[in-house]
Write a protein that holds these residues in place. Structure first.
Motif, PDB file in Angstrom:
ATOM      1  N   ASP A 189      32.284  91.722  20.584  1.00  0.00           N
ATOM      2  CA  ASP A 189      32.105  92.528  21.795  1.00  0.00           C
ATOM      3  C   ASP A 189      33.456  92.674  22.483  1.00  0.00           C
ATOM      4  O   ASP A 189      34.500  92.257  21.968  1.00  0.00           O
ATOM      5  CB  ASP A 189      31.056  91.912  22.722  1.00  0.00           C
ATOM      6  N   ARG A 190      33.451  93.270  23.656  1.00  0.00           N
ATOM      7  CA  ARG A 190      34.694  93.527  24.373  1.00  0.00           C
ATOM      8  C   ARG A 190      35.437  92.219  24.680  1.00  0.00           C
ATOM      9  O   ARG A 190      36.669  92.162  24.587  1.00  0.00           O
ATOM     10  CB  ARG A 190      34.384  94.283  25.672  1.00  0.00           C
ATOM     11  N   ALA A 222      29.603 111.666  15.265  1.00  0.00           N
ATOM     12  CA  ALA A 222      30.946 112.178  15.557  1.00  0.00           C
ATOM     13  C   ALA A 222      31.841 111.071  16.103  1.00  0.00           C
ATOM     14  O   ALA A 222      33.028 110.988  15.755  1.00  0.00           O
ATOM     15  CB  ALA A 222      30.856 113.337  16.548  1.00  0.00           C
ATOM     16  N   ALA A 223      31.290 110.199  16.940  1.00  0.00           N
ATOM     17  CA  ALA A 223      32.081 109.098  17.493  1.00  0.00           C
ATOM     18  C   ALA A 223      32.474 108.108  16.392  1.00  0.00           C
ATOM     19  O   ALA A 223      33.601 107.591  16.380  1.00  0.00           O
ATOM     20  CB  ALA A 223      31.290 108.389  18.582  1.00  0.00           C
ATOM     21  N   LEU A 259      35.608 101.141  17.497  1.00  0.00           N
ATOM     22  CA  LEU A 259      34.234 100.898  17.055  1.00  0.00           C
ATOM     23  C   LEU A 259      33.443 100.124  18.107  1.00  0.00           C
ATOM     24  O   LEU A 259      32.251 100.392  18.322  1.00  0.00           O
ATOM     25  CB  LEU A 259      34.266 100.128  15.734  1.00  0.00           C
ATOM     26  N   VAL A 260      34.090  99.170  18.779  1.00  0.00           N
ATOM     27  CA  VAL A 260      33.423  98.464  19.873  1.00  0.00           C
ATOM     28  C   VAL A 260      33.026  99.452  20.967  1.00  0.00           C
ATOM     29  O   VAL A 260      31.925  99.364  21.538  1.00  0.00           O
ATOM     30  CB  VAL A 260      34.333  97.350  20.434  1.00  0.00           C
ATOM     31  N   ALA A 261      33.885 100.423  21.249  1.00  0.00           N
ATOM     32  CA  ALA A 261      33.567 101.436  22.260  1.00  0.00           C
ATOM     33  C   ALA A 261      32.351 102.258  21.843  1.00  0.00           C
ATOM     34  O   ALA A 261      31.498 102.596  22.683  1.00  0.00           O
ATOM     35  CB  ALA A 261      34.772 102.344  22.482  1.00  0.00           C
ATOM     36  N   VAL A 262      32.241 102.584  20.559  1.00  0.00           N
ATOM     37  CA  VAL A 262      31.064 103.311  20.071  1.00  0.00           C
ATOM     38  C   VAL A 262      29.810 102.455  20.239  1.00  0.00           C
ATOM     39  O   VAL A 262      28.758 102.943  20.668  1.00  0.00           O
ATOM     40  CB  VAL A 262      31.246 103.724  18.597  1.00  0.00           C
ATOM     41  N   GLY A 313      26.205  97.207  21.918  1.00  0.00           N
ATOM     42  CA  GLY A 313      27.417  96.700  22.533  1.00  0.00           C
ATOM     43  C   GLY A 313      28.243  95.783  21.666  1.00  0.00           C
ATOM     44  O   GLY A 313      29.302  95.312  22.104  1.00  0.00           O
ATOM     45  N   ARG A 314      27.799  95.535  20.430  1.00  0.00           N
ATOM     46  CA  ARG A 314      28.520  94.634  19.549  1.00  0.00           C
ATOM     47  C   ARG A 314      28.749  95.280  18.187  1.00  0.00           C
ATOM     48  O   ARG A 314      27.946  96.092  17.734  1.00  0.00           O
ATOM     49  CB  ARG A 314      27.744  93.327  19.325  1.00  0.00           C
TER      50      ARG A 314
END
Length: 252
Positions: A229-230, A78-79, A40-43, A50-51
């Motif tokens: 976030d990441r 879709a993501a 989900l973070v990647a989406v 970004g969060r």
């Protein structure tokens, strides 16, 4: 009398915010794996701000998503679907099930409630603001219960108390009351708004526990008031996690 339908956001019913479309993903009792959260973070990084933002109902939100005509862009949808966090699209708006993260005895009840809720086509018509709460007796809810011991619970109905029932029957009892709410509602969003009580009011059982205080931030409860976030994701271990109603992530 409500004069409009609720607009509680979901993936297929986003909210048009100033920074783009906002969507909400429901978690049963806040439970999620680090793998799902990382996806989900990647989406959020690819399509949003970004969060992954946390809500007071222990759900997740993404902001700033692209789209047009009030719909999220198909590639972003879709993501989101690929994360595995939208198991029943027809009921995505009504899977609002909060659970005290400390009440492990209630996880099977929460799972059964979710199963029964999603298996009933009619219950997809519940308002998106309708809330089920297990334990957390100081939290307002439409329907729920509080465990009195390992085998018994008292139902919560609107702002009051219902019958004392076997804990194993709790999910079925709550779903029956949800259907009774649909039988009676016209424009109401909540049980407490009905003109007549949904069930005979009861007094709290003498075994009713006192509400527990919020879980404070610490090593096991990672506060995330500004979202995940990441960098914050890197602080979380592999395995199961629990998003809490206090905008944090609990490491069981």
């Amino acid at each position: 009398m409500r004069t409009r339908a609720d607009r509680c956001p979901g993936v297929w019913r986003p909210w048009p915010a100033e920074d783009g479309l906002l969507v909400r993903l429901r978690l049963v009792g806040g439970r999620i794996t680090r793998t799902e959260l990382a996806a989900l973070v990647a989406v959020a990084e690819e399509y949003g701000d970004g969060r992954v933002h946390l809500t007071g109902r222990a759900n997740l939100q993404l902001r700033g998503l692209p789209g047009r005509d009030g719909a999220v862009a198909p590639e972003a949808v879709a993501a989101l679907q690929a994360t595995g966090l939208l198991p029943v699209p027809t009921h995505e708006l009504v899977r609002n099930i909060m659970v005290d993260p400390r009440a492990e005895v209630l996880w099977p009840v929460a799972d059964e409630l979710d199963r029964l809720l999603c298996a009933d086509e009619r219950l997809a018509d519940l308002p998106g603001r309708f809330l089920f709460v297990l334990d957390l007796p100081d939290r307002e809810c439409d329907l729920g219960l509080v465990a009195l011991d390992a085998t018994t619970a008292q139902l919560r109905v609107g702002g009051g108390w219902g019958e004392v029932v076997p804990l194993a029957d709790g999910a079925a009892e709550i779903v029956a009351l949800a259907n009774a709410f649909l039988d009676r509602r016209t424009t109401e969003w909540h049980v407490a708004e009905l003109p007549e009580p949904l069930a005979e009011p009861r007094t709290p059982d003498p075994r009713m526990p006192d509400p527990l205080p919020p879980i404070e931030p610490g090593d096991r409860h990672v506060a995330a008031p500004d979202g995940i976030d990441r960098a914050l994701l890197g602080r979380l271990p592999d395995g199961g996690l629990v998003v809490t109603p206090w905008r944090g992530v609990l490491v069981p």
